[in-house]
Enzyme design. Structure first.
Site, PDB file in Angstrom:
ATOM      1  N   ARG A   1       0.821  -1.216   0.000  1.00 37.83           N
ATOM      2  CA  ARG A   1       0.000   0.000   0.000  1.00 37.83           C
ATOM      3  C   ARG A   1       0.854   1.265   0.000  1.00 37.83           C
ATOM      4  NH1 ARG A   1      -5.332   0.001   0.265  1.00 37.83           N
ATOM      5  NH2 ARG A   1      -5.257   2.239   0.721  1.00 37.83           N
TER       6      ARG A   1
ATOM      7  N   HIS B   1      -8.506   6.837   4.254  1.00 39.30           N
ATOM      8  CA  HIS B   1      -8.339   6.242   2.925  1.00 39.30           C
ATOM      9  C   HIS B   1      -6.911   5.742   2.697  1.00 39.30           C
ATOM     10  CE1 HIS B   1      -9.528   5.121  -0.941  1.00 39.30           C
ATOM     11  NE2 HIS B   1     -10.085   6.245  -1.388  1.00 39.30           N
TER      12      HIS B   1
ATOM     13  N   ASP C   1      -9.745   1.161   1.864  1.00 35.12           N
ATOM     14  CA  ASP C   1     -10.471   1.548   0.661  1.00 35.12           C
ATOM     15  C   ASP C   1     -11.944   1.144   0.773  1.00 35.12           C
ATOM     16  OD1 ASP C   1      -8.021   2.381  -0.406  1.00 35.12           O
ATOM     17  OD2 ASP C   1      -7.624   0.379  -1.223  1.00 35.12           O
TER      18      ASP C   1
END
Length: 277
Positions: free
Chosen positions: A62, A235, A239
């Protein structure tokens, strides 16, 4: 003759190669270490000992998304849904501890809800999260926060919840139960009104990665008892897919509660992938 004696002060006993008469001196010189060991033992016994695994950003899947939503375009968001609690009400289960249990169970399944920046400013993942929930005081019209260590067994968790309520429920002030662990997440209940949308505006919210849950007043619609639930996330770590998975798995658990208190059905999903692990 020749046998080593086991009495304090006898030459036969030693600690780290030192005679036992040095133990008091050893403890005095290492008092902070000794207290930390005692604290760790207590935490393990109470189930509050946590592990924080730091994330290697260079190899983290990520990394790009985190940098975008945490640094470039800081973004938090909330989603409000109605969860079906019909089975809980049919079984006359206590709503608040049941919801705390189910929410915490799903939170602890997925790393996106356990990702945080710790007290040292490090990005990582807690091995387990603990619910910190609000209780209302009618006399002062204020609230307090209480936390209860998570137990995988439903009845054990509810018993711990009831014990905390009995011991700390009458304490006023924002912190109702002291010694709050760092690996807590917040759950609030506002049972006086239902809502279609709910959002918290946090001045420093863009650096807060841990999810926040808010419950409202339930009502009956089309033969079902529906409870509004607002989920607020960051966020950078969570998600739309993740928050929807959370809601769907939570609903599966709530529907599975038809098995009653003796057998709480909360299926564990296959293929649960961990972020940064």
């Amino acid at each position: 003759a020749g046998k080593k004696q086991g009495r304090l002060g006898s030459p036969g006993l030693s600690v780290l190669g030192c005679s036992t008469w040095l133990i008091p001196l050893f403890l005095c010189l290492n008092w902070s270490w000794f207290l930390s060991i005692i604290k760790s033992v207590i935490e393990i016994c109470e189930g509050t000992k946590m592990v924080f695994e730091k994330i290697d950003r260079n190899s983290w899947k990520r990394k790009e998304y985190f940098e975008h939503y945490f640094t470039n375009i800081p973004c938090t968001y909330s989603m409000t849904v109605k969860v079906d609690i019909t089975q809980i009400k049919k079984k006359q289960m206590k709503l608040y501890p049941a919801m705390l249990y189910y929410i915490t169970t799903i939170v602890n399944r997925h790393s996106e809800f356990r990702t945080a920046i710790n007290q040292s400013g490090e990005l990582g993942i807690y091995d387990e999260m603990i619910p910190s929930y609000t209780i209302f005081h009618k006399d002062t019209e204020t609230f307090s926060d209480i936390w209860t260590a998570y137990m995988p067994d439903f009845e054990t968790f509810v018993a711990a919840y009831e014990n905390d309520m009995q011991r700390y429920g009458s304490n006023h002030g924002m912190i109702g139960k002291p010694d709050v662990p760092e690996n807590v997440f917040t759950v609030s209940m506002i049972p006086w009104s239902t809502f279609e949308s709910f959002n918290l505006n946090l001045q420093k919210g863009y650096s807060y990665l841990i999810p926040i849950f808010t419950l409202g007043k339930y009502r009956e619609e089309d033969g079902k008892i529906l409870l509004p639930l607002a989920v607020q996330v960051h966020h950078a770590v969570c998600d739309g897919f993740h928050i929807c998975r959370f809601v769907n798995e939570l609903q599966e658990c709530l529907e599975g509660s038809s098995a009653g208190l003796q057998k709480i059905f909360c299926p564990y999903p296959k293929g649960d992938d961990e972020q940064g692990r």
